[in-house]
Design a protein around this motif. Sequence first.
Motif, short mmCIF file in Angstrom:
data_model
loop_
_atom_site.label_atom_id
_atom_site.label_comp_id
_atom_site.label_asym_id
_atom_site.label_seq_id
_atom_site.Cartn_x
_atom_site.Cartn_y
_atom_site.Cartn_z
N ASP A 1 -3.51 7.53 -1.71
CA ASP A 1 -4.22 7.97 -0.47
C ASP A 1 -3.55 9.04 0.25
N ALA B 1 0.48 5.63 0.72
CA ALA B 1 0.04 6.61 1.16
C ALA B 1 0.90 7.77 1.76
N GLU C 1 -3.04 8.78 11.28
CA GLU C 1 -4.15 8.33 10.29
C GLU C 1 -3.53 7.30 9.28
N ALA C 2 -2.65 7.71 8.68
CA ALA C 2 -2.06 6.79 7.62
C ALA C 2 -1.63 5.54 8.07
N PHE D 1 -3.61 11.65 3.80
CA PHE D 1 -4.01 11.59 5.13
C PHE D 1 -3.37 12.85 5.76
N ARG E 1 0.77 -1.32 0.09
CA ARG E 1 -0.14 -0.16 0.14
C ARG E 1 0.99 1.44 -0.13
N ALA F 1 -2.75 4.10 10.63
CA ALA F 1 -4.27 3.18 11.07
C ALA F 1 -4.74 2.77 9.73
N ALA F 2 -4.81 3.56 8.71
CA ALA F 2 -5.22 3.06 7.45
C ALA F 2 -4.72 1.83 6.74
N VAL F 3 -3.38 1.90 6.99
CA VAL F 3 -2.63 1.06 5.99
C VAL F 3 -2.22 -0.49 6.73
N THR F 4 -2.74 -0.43 8.05
CA THR F 4 -2.55 -1.54 9.03
C THR F 4 -3.69 -2.23 9.10
N THR F 5 -4.67 -1.71 8.41
CA THR F 5 -5.94 -2.47 8.94
C THR F 5 -6.35 -3.43 7.70
#
Length: 120
Positions: free
Chosen positions: A106, A84, A113-114, A108, A82, A116-120
Amino acid sequence: MTSQPDPAGCSVEESRVGEVSVVAVAGTVDMLTAPKLEEAINSAAKSSPSAVIVDLSSVEFLASAGMGVLVAAREQLGDAARFAVVADGPATSRPLKLVGIAEVVDLFATLDEALAAVTT
């Protein structure tokens, strides 16, 4: 952590947060300093991270050359990881949105925030 100071007013630091490579940039990203950003992103990608985040929080000026590096990095990573970008404010997020890069990368407001988004 690798740090590359530059008299041209751009520094790039590469670090790791778990499986995520973070490339933090500060100063000016223009035609003279964009190759250093590109080199750091390529280096970060070689470690097979789950994601690469480019943190532009401390960037004061982002020229088109820097934006081109971000788009090329997104294309180069493809589905391997991914990608970001952390950008907030008139010097970074505004130009990225105006040029349309925010539609392919993407974006952020903060590193948290970045991450959190890439590790979910």
